[in-house]
Scaffold this active site. Structure first.
Site, mmCIF file in Angstrom:
data_model
loop_
_atom_site.group_PDB
_atom_site.id
_atom_site.type_symbol
_atom_site.label_atom_id
_atom_site.label_comp_id
_atom_site.label_asym_id
_atom_site.label_seq_id
_atom_site.Cartn_x
_atom_site.Cartn_y
_atom_site.Cartn_z
ATOM 1 N N LYS A 1 58.713 60.339 -29.600
ATOM 2 C CA LYS A 1 57.604 59.444 -29.913
ATOM 3 C C LYS A 1 57.083 59.772 -31.303
ATOM 4 O O LYS A 1 57.091 60.937 -31.707
ATOM 5 C CB LYS A 1 56.466 59.680 -28.932
ATOM 6 N N GLU B 1 64.127 65.351 -15.022
ATOM 7 C CA GLU B 1 63.003 66.290 -15.112
ATOM 8 C C GLU B 1 61.836 65.832 -14.240
ATOM 9 O O GLU B 1 61.747 64.661 -13.867
ATOM 10 C CB GLU B 1 62.535 66.435 -16.565
HETATM 11 N N1 PSU Z 1 57.593 63.134 -24.306
HETATM 12 C C1 PSU Z 1 57.356 62.000 -23.631
HETATM 13 N N2 PSU Z 1 57.061 62.047 -22.309
HETATM 14 C C2 PSU Z 1 56.988 63.235 -21.632
HETATM 15 C C3 PSU Z 1 57.259 64.443 -22.364
HETATM 16 C C4 PSU Z 1 57.563 64.342 -23.680
HETATM 17 O O1 PSU Z 1 57.417 60.934 -24.218
HETATM 18 O O2 PSU Z 1 56.683 63.254 -20.434
HETATM 19 C C5 PSU Z 1 57.250 65.746 -21.629
HETATM 20 C C6 PSU Z 1 58.678 66.275 -21.429
HETATM 21 O O3 PSU Z 1 58.732 66.967 -20.194
HETATM 22 C C7 PSU Z 1 58.831 67.268 -22.564
HETATM 23 C C8 PSU Z 1 57.436 67.827 -22.636
HETATM 24 O O4 PSU Z 1 59.785 68.275 -22.312
HETATM 25 O O5 PSU Z 1 56.585 66.716 -22.431
HETATM 26 C C9 PSU Z 1 57.143 68.492 -23.958
HETATM 27 O O6 PSU Z 1 55.881 69.083 -23.887
HETATM 28 P P1 PSU Z 1 55.386 70.026 -25.071
HETATM 29 O O7 PSU Z 1 55.212 69.114 -26.245
HETATM 30 O O8 PSU Z 1 54.100 70.614 -24.551
HETATM 31 O O9 PSU Z 1 56.456 71.041 -25.277
#
Ligand code: PSU
Ligand code: MN
Length: 327
Positions: free
Chosen positions: A163, A29
């Site tokens: 996390k 990604e």
């Molecule tokens: N969790 C992490 N690092 C990240 C992300 C999530 O520890 O960089 C990123 C990933 O791309 C994940 C996105 O798909 O954040 C999720 O964002 P949201 O919670 O806004 O859906």
């Protein structure tokens, strides 16, 4: 469906060659590059992930949206651009068409990367952590689109769990409701990203890439979509749960005092935790990303034999359509 989408896809020469020769490919990604990690760690760790995948015998393909096209495989300059520019959109499932039609630069999250990888016939994707159910979701309704993607798109995602900035039990419940298998790699505990173990037990655990590939293939033969492989951070890089929890509580407190909302929530907490830990979480983050890339490469190699027919067909129609479009 694929036929209509092909004109929007731009394969790098390496990925095109890999599809043509039915080589195993691992998607990566771009949101973790543009919004998850600071420069130059974001660029350097991506390069190290790509090396780990190559050493496993597979081909890496970073996915991002550029100039109205879905790029599968980036050049060094494009990677540098996603690592440095501050105007890059964060693209999840709802944002893909808008980003393409406005020809904006878009970094793909887990959900968007799954969708784009599937268009190209890629089945394995490696990342750090999934988005999930945020703490306080019972009032904010903040649940990542990552979680519903697994019930739609047939991709295996290798990650180190989520996390604990998130509400972990609610995230696990949500994944169960969506019918998403979580296979622990050499563990029966759900890993918490920086921390290699937890009190949350898993009902599925496999010990080698081959068995994971067999299970994934069966899952897809049965017509079922996405799955999670939870690969704990290596023990030497793991940070104690209680220590991480203190940083996270502080970061969440700062979040609640700010007016940050929506897409900005995850990057906000990530950068606060990194600052509070004085870079310790950054080191851990890099270690687990590389470790996940290696495992994803191995799984992809094991899967490759079982899946190769469909990829060749794809590449053929891809070439025809691009020629037709140019002509
Ligand atoms: N969790 C992490 N690092 C990240 C992300 C999530 O520890 O960089 C990123 C990933 O791309 C994940 C996105 O798909 O954040 C999720 O964002 P949201 O919670 O806004 O859906
Ligand atoms: Mn959200």
């Amino acid at each position: 469906m694929i036929e209509h989408i092909l004109p929007f896809i731009k394969l790098s020469p390496t990925v095109k060659n890999a599809l043509h020769h039915k080589l195993p490919i691992v998607a990566l990604e771009s949101t973790v590059i543009s919004h998850g990690l600071p420069y130059p760690d974001n660029r350097d760790v991506t390069t190290q992930m790509m090396t780990a995948i190559t050493e496993s015998g597979a081909i890496p393909a970073v996915i991002a949206l550029i100039g109205g096209e879905i790029h599968i495989g980036l050049t060094d300059d494009e990677l540098e651009m996603f690592a440095t520019r501050s105007d890059i959109l964060k693209i999840s499932r709802p944002d893909i068409a808008y980003c393409l039609s406005t020809k904006s630069l878009g970094a793909t999250t887990v959900s968007a990367t799954m969708i784009c990888a599937a268009y190209a016939g890629i089945r394995v994707f490696s990342t750090g952590g999934l988005g999930g159910v945020h703490r306080g979701a019972e009032t904010t309704f903040d649940i990542s689109a990552d979680l519903t993607e697994f019930s739609k798109t047939p991709i295996l995602v290798v990650c180190s769990g989520v996390k604990s900035i998130l509400d972990v039990p609610k995230t696990l419940e949500y994944l169960e409701t969506q019918g998403v298998p979580i296979i622990g790699y050499q563990t029966d505990r759900f890993p918490l990203f920086f921390t290699h173990s937890s009190d949350y037990s898993l009902t599925q655990s496999l010990n080698n890439p081959h068995d994971i590939a067999i299970t994934a293939n069966l899952h897809w033969e049965l017509g079922l979509p996405g799955m999670v492989v939870a690969n704990p951070i290596p023990a030497h890089a793991s940070i104690q749960g209680e220590v991480v929890e203190e940083w996270i509580n502080e970061a969440v407190e700062q979040l609640n005092k700010s007016n940050v909302a929506g897409k900005a929530v995850t990057p906000f907490i990530l950068s606060k935790v990194s600052a509070l830990s004085e870079g310790k979480t950054l080191q851990a983050n890099k270690a687990l990303l590389i470790n996940n890339a290696r495992l994803a490469g191995q799984i992809s190699v094991s899967l490759n034999e079982a899946l190769c027919g469909s990829l060749c067909e794809f590449t053929h129609s891809y070439s025809l359509l691009r020629e037709r479009r140019k002509g």
